[in-house]
Scaffold this motif. Sequence first.
Motif, PDB file in Angstrom:
ATOM      1  N   LEU A 193     -11.363  -9.176  -3.920  1.00 55.87           N
ATOM      2  CA  LEU A 193     -12.591  -8.451  -4.225  1.00 55.87           C
ATOM      3  C   LEU A 193     -13.825  -9.330  -4.065  1.00 55.87           C
ATOM      4  CD1 LEU A 193     -11.450  -6.364  -7.325  1.00 55.87           C
ATOM      5  CD2 LEU A 193     -11.789  -5.567  -4.974  1.00 55.87           C
ATOM      6  N   PRO A 216      -1.226   5.076  -6.942  1.00 55.79           N
ATOM      7  CA  PRO A 216      -2.638   4.865  -6.612  1.00 55.79           C
ATOM      8  C   PRO A 216      -3.190   3.510  -7.083  1.00 55.79           C
ATOM      9  CG  PRO A 216      -2.309   7.027  -7.592  1.00 55.79           C
ATOM     10  CD  PRO A 216      -1.020   6.301  -7.698  1.00 55.79           C
ATOM     11  N   LEU A 217      -2.824   3.066  -8.264  1.00 51.27           N
ATOM     12  CA  LEU A 217      -3.344   1.775  -8.738  1.00 51.27           C
ATOM     13  C   LEU A 217      -2.769   0.615  -7.935  1.00 51.27           C
ATOM     14  CD1 LEU A 217      -3.424   2.313 -12.597  1.00 51.27           C
ATOM     15  CD2 LEU A 217      -5.314   2.413 -10.966  1.00 51.27           C
ATOM     16  N   VAL A 275      -5.311  -2.939  -1.449  1.00 52.89           N
ATOM     17  CA  VAL A 275      -6.575  -3.022  -0.698  1.00 52.89           C
ATOM     18  C   VAL A 275      -7.348  -4.274  -1.114  1.00 52.89           C
ATOM     19  CG1 VAL A 275      -8.816  -1.908  -0.346  1.00 52.89           C
ATOM     20  CG2 VAL A 275      -6.726  -0.549  -0.259  1.00 52.89           C
ATOM     21  N   ALA A 276      -7.352  -4.553  -2.413  1.00 49.19           N
ATOM     22  CA  ALA A 276      -8.039  -5.753  -2.903  1.00 49.19           C
ATOM     23  C   ALA A 276      -7.373  -7.013  -2.353  1.00 49.19           C
ATOM     24  CB  ALA A 276      -8.051  -5.772  -4.427  1.00 49.19           C
ATOM     25  N   PHE A 314       0.852  -1.190   0.000  1.00 51.62           N
ATOM     26  CA  PHE A 314       0.000   0.000   0.000  1.00 51.62           C
ATOM     27  C   PHE A 314       0.888   1.240   0.000  1.00 51.62           C
ATOM     28  CE2 PHE A 314      -2.653   3.299   1.830  1.00 51.62           C
ATOM     29  CZ  PHE A 314      -3.805   3.150   1.079  1.00 51.62           C
ATOM     30  N   LEU A 317      -4.688   0.522  -4.686  1.00 57.46           N
ATOM     31  CA  LEU A 317      -5.993  -0.131  -4.858  1.00 57.46           C
ATOM     32  C   LEU A 317      -5.845  -1.642  -4.947  1.00 57.46           C
ATOM     33  CD1 LEU A 317      -7.775   2.300  -7.337  1.00 57.46           C
ATOM     34  CD2 LEU A 317      -8.283   1.951  -4.915  1.00 57.46           C
TER      35      LEU A 317
END
Length: 136
Positions: free
Chosen positions: A119, A73-74, A80-81, A68, A77
């Motif tokens: 996800l 940014p990608l 987080v997934a 993280f 993300l």
Amino acid sequence: MATKSTAAERAPAAAEPGTLVLVCVAAWAVPGAAHWWLGRRQKGIVFLIALTAMFAIGLSFGGQLFAFELREPLGALAAVADIGLGVPWILAKVMGYGAGHVTAVTHEAGNTFLIVAGLLNSLVILDAFDIAMGRK
């Protein structure tokens, strides 16, 4: 004469807020654990096997567990997934798996398996929450 009951009358009562938090934490930590706890044993087993297998396949394909970092940014993300899978993610990080093999032909497929497993577990968490709320 028997009266017809409405769906609202037949629905189980919503769980207490503390129980809802425990359901969500259990669903995050071990895929399918909350469904097992809520009496949906078959769904719980399917979620446990399918999501854990997807995660293992992603690691075996040389997928990367993203860090993280807000600078990317990608990547954040994707991290987080990845974290969405709970204990399997923690175990993989502790054991040093998920460094990623960028030169492997299957690297991107491995990343996809890892991200999608996390996800999908997010959706499993929402499903367990709905069951605990008495909506399902």
